[in-house]
Enzyme design. Structure first.
Site, PDB file in Angstrom:
ATOM      1  N   SER A  59       0.814  -1.213   0.000  1.00 11.16           N
ATOM      2  CA  SER A  59       0.000   0.000   0.000  1.00 11.16           C
ATOM      3  C   SER A  59       0.849   1.265   0.000  1.00 11.16           C
ATOM      4  O   SER A  59       0.455   2.276  -0.572  1.00 11.16           O
ATOM      5  CB  SER A  59      -0.941   0.006   1.214  1.00 11.16           C
ATOM      6  OG  SER A  59      -1.914  -0.996   1.101  1.00 11.16           O
ATOM      7  N   GLU A  84     -10.246   6.777   1.783  1.00 13.90           N
ATOM      8  CA  GLU A  84      -9.783   5.400   1.619  1.00 13.90           C
ATOM      9  C   GLU A  84     -10.747   4.417   2.275  1.00 13.90           C
ATOM     10  O   GLU A  84     -11.040   4.517   3.472  1.00 13.90           O
ATOM     11  CB  GLU A  84      -8.399   5.201   2.241  1.00 13.90           C
ATOM     12  CG  GLU A  84      -7.876   3.783   1.976  1.00 13.90           C
ATOM     13  CD  GLU A  84      -6.650   3.415   2.791  1.00 13.90           C
ATOM     14  OE1 GLU A  84      -5.877   2.575   2.298  1.00 13.90           O
ATOM     15  OE2 GLU A  84      -6.463   3.942   3.908  1.00 13.90           O
ATOM     16  N   HIS A  94      -0.934  -9.599  -1.196  1.00  8.79           N
ATOM     17  CA  HIS A  94      -1.354  -8.846  -2.379  1.00  8.79           C
ATOM     18  C   HIS A  94      -1.021  -9.629  -3.639  1.00  8.79           C
ATOM     19  O   HIS A  94      -0.245 -10.583  -3.615  1.00  8.79           O
ATOM     20  CB  HIS A  94      -0.624  -7.497  -2.439  1.00  8.79           C
ATOM     21  CG  HIS A  94      -0.892  -6.610  -1.273  1.00  8.79           C
ATOM     22  ND1 HIS A  94      -0.215  -5.425  -1.060  1.00  8.79           N
ATOM     23  CD2 HIS A  94      -1.756  -6.724  -0.235  1.00  8.79           C
ATOM     24  CE1 HIS A  94      -0.661  -4.857   0.047  1.00  8.79           C
ATOM     25  NE2 HIS A  94      -1.596  -5.630   0.568  1.00  8.79           N
TER      26      HIS A  94
END
Length: 445
Positions: free
Chosen positions: A90, A263, A404
Site C-alpha cells: 500500500s 480510503e 497482495h
C-alpha cells in the site's frame, strides 16, 4: 529534534516546488476541476467489483443490475512498484497515487534515495486549496500518509503522525480535515498532537457522538485507537459514508477548492483475512461513500470524482474447487467477521457450537464440520481457519493468497475531466493528471 524536522520540512518544500514547477510546464488542455475527490479502495481488485454486483443481486439469476461501481468504471491501472517485485504494497502504490512517482515497497512518498517526493496535497496547499483525508484505518496508515508525509518506512507511524503537525506550508499543516482512527499515535506520553492541533484552531472529535460538533475546517476526528471496527462488527451503519459526508460538508466552503482523499481501508484487511462477508460489507460501505461523493459532484459540477485501488488483495475468485457456482446469497447470513466469530467460538461449550453457528452464519453444518470446529477450539489460529474455510466452501469463494497480487485494478471517474481517465493507464498516470489539473485550476482562478 524539532529543528531537524523544520529543516527537513524546508527541504521537502523546495523539492515539492521543483516537482510542481515541472508539472506546470506540461502543456495540456485538459479540464481543470476546482475540487477533486480521490477515493481509494485498498485491495479492491476487479473481482471485488464483480462480487459486489452479484452480492447486491443476492445470487439471483435475474435482476442483476449494474452497481455504482459499474456505472462509473472507465479504465484499468497497473500498480507495480519500483523494486523489481511487481507486487506492490500500500505504501509504494499510495506514493505513486499521491506523487506520480514510483518507489519501493514500504516507502511513504520518498524515492530510492529516501529523498522526499512532493505530493498533490502539498501542491494543492501551496496553491491555496484545502485538503482532507478520510480513512477507515488509522489516518496515518500507509495510504493517507503518502499524501501528507515523507518517511522511508510506513511502520514509523508515530513519526508520520508528527509530520502531520510539523510539516507546514504557509505556516499551516497540509491537511485541513482528518477523519478516521489512530488516536494512539496522536495522543502519546511523549507528545499530544491533538492538543497542538487544537492550539492551531482545529476542532476535535473523539467519538461518533462528537462528530456533529465539527462545524468548520480545520477539524480532526479520531474515532478509535487503531483502525475503526469492521463494518460487520460495529453498530454504526455505513461509517465511511458518514465520514465522507462530514468531510465534504467541512471542505465545501473552501474558496479555492479542495482535494479530498477517501480510503476504504478495510477492504484490504478483509482480503488479507480471506473473509468474503467482511469484504462485501466494506465494499458496500465504500459504495455508499461513492454515492455520497457522486451526489456532491452533481450538486457541484466543477468537481472531479476519481476512484481506484492501490492493488488487489487475496487473489479473490468467484467460484472455487472446480465447482461452477458462486453462492452470493449465503453471504448475507454471516453476521460478523471471521475474526470476531473466532472470538465467540473459542470458549463456547461443545453442545452449543451448532446452534451458535446457525445463529451467527445461517449456514448448514455437517457432523464432520461440527467436529472440526470443536477440535480446533483450543487454538485460535486453527479455529480461525476452520471457520473461514467453512464459509468459503459454502459460498464457493476462492483465494490464492493472504497477501497482495500484481493484478491490474479498476479506475472509475465522474465529473469534469473524467474523460482523462478512460482506458488503460499506470497508477502514476492518475496522479500526474490530477496534479496537472490542480495547477490548471489554480491558474484559472
Amino acid at each position: 529534534m524539532r529543528l531537524t524536522i523544520l529543516l527537513l520540512s524546508a527541504l521537502f518544500f523546495l523539492l515539492a516546488c521543483a516537482q510542481s514547477s515541472q508539472i506546470e510546464q506540461t502543456n495540456t488542455q485538459q479540464p481543470a476541476p476546482q475540487n477533486i475527490i480521490f477515493m481509494i479502495g485498498d485491495g479492491m481488485g476487479p473481482s471485488y467489483l464483480t462480487a459486489y454486483r452479484y452480492y447486491l443481486a443476492e445470487g439471483k439469476q435475474t435482476e442483476i443490475e449494474p452497481t455504482i461501481y459499474d456505472e462509473l468504471w472507465s479504465g484499468m491501472s497497473s500498480t507495480w512498484p519500483d523494486d523489481q517485485t511487481l507486487v506492490t504494497d500500500s505504501a509504494a502504490s499510495a506514493t505513486a497515487l499521491a506523487t506520480g512517482v514510483k518507489s519501493f515497497n514500504g516507502a511513504i512518498s520518498v524515492d530510492q534515495q529516501h529523498l522526499p517526493i512532493g505530493t498533490m496535497m502539498q501542491q494543492a496547499k501551496r496553491l491555496g486549496k484545502a485538503n482532507g483525508i478520510v480513512a477507515s484505518s488509522q489516518i496515518n496508515h500507509a495510504t493517507p500518509a503518502a499524501f501528507l508525509a515523507h518517511n522511508p518506512s510506513r511502520r514509523n507511524m508515530d513519526a508520520i503522525a508528527d509530520m502531520y503537525v510539523d510539516y507546514r506550508i504557509n505556516d499551516r499543516p497540509v491537511a485541513d480535515v482528518m477523519l478516521g482512527g489512530g488516536s494512539r499515535h496522536f495522543i502519546r506520553d511523549d507528545r499530544n498532537l491533538v492538543n497542538e492541533l487544537q492550539q492551531l484552531d482545529y476542532q476535535y472529535a473523539a467519538s461518533w457522538d462528537e462528530l456533529n460538533k465539527l462545524t468548520r475546517a480545520p477539524a480532526m476526528a479520531l474515532l478509535a485507537e487503531g483502525g475503526l471496527p469492521s463494518v460487520l462488527n460495529q453498530p454504526i451503519e455505513a461509517p465511511l459514508q458518514h465520514l465522507t459526508s462530514k468531510a465534504l460538508e467541512l471542505l465545501a466552503p473552501s474558496q479555492q477548492g479542495f482535494v479530498l482523499m477517501v480510503e476504504g481501508s478495510q477492504i484490504d484487511w478483509c482480503g488479507h483475512a480471506n473473509d468474503i462477508a467482511c469484504a462485501m460489507a466494506e465494499m458496500h460501505d465504500f459504495a455508499l461513500a461513492i454515492q455520497t461523493a457522486k451526489a456532491f459532484v452533481d450538486a457541484n459540477p466543477d468537481t472531479l470524482l476519481i476512484i481506484t485501488a492501490d492493488h488487489e488483495t487475496g487473489g479473490l475468485s468467484l467460484g472455487a474447487n472446480g465447482v461452477y457456482e458462486w453462492r452470493a446469497d449465503l453471504i448475507y447470513g454471516v453476521q460478523h467477521t471471521v475474526r470476531e466469530l473466532t472470538n465467540r467460538f473459542s470458549d463456547v461449550a461443545e453442545h452449543d457450537v451448532a446452534e451458535l453457528w446457525r445463529h451467527h452464519t445461517n449456514l448448514p453444518l455437517t457432523d464432520d464440520q461440527l467436529a472440526n470446529i470443536i477440535a480446533a477450539q483450543h487454538d485460535k489460529d486453527d479455529l480461525y481457519w476452520v471457520l473461514n474455510q467453512l464459509i468459503n466452501d459454502a459460498t464457493r469463494t476462492g483465494w490464492t493468497t493472504t497477501g497482495h497480487t500484481a493484478a491490474d485494478v479498476p479506475v472509475l471517474a465522474y465529473g469534469v475531466g473524467a474523460e482523462q481517465f478512460h482506458g488503460f493507464m499506470d497508477n502514476t498516470d492518475i496522479a500526474q493528471r490530477l496534479m496537472q489539473m490542480i495547477n490548471a485550476s489554480a491558474r484559472s482562478q
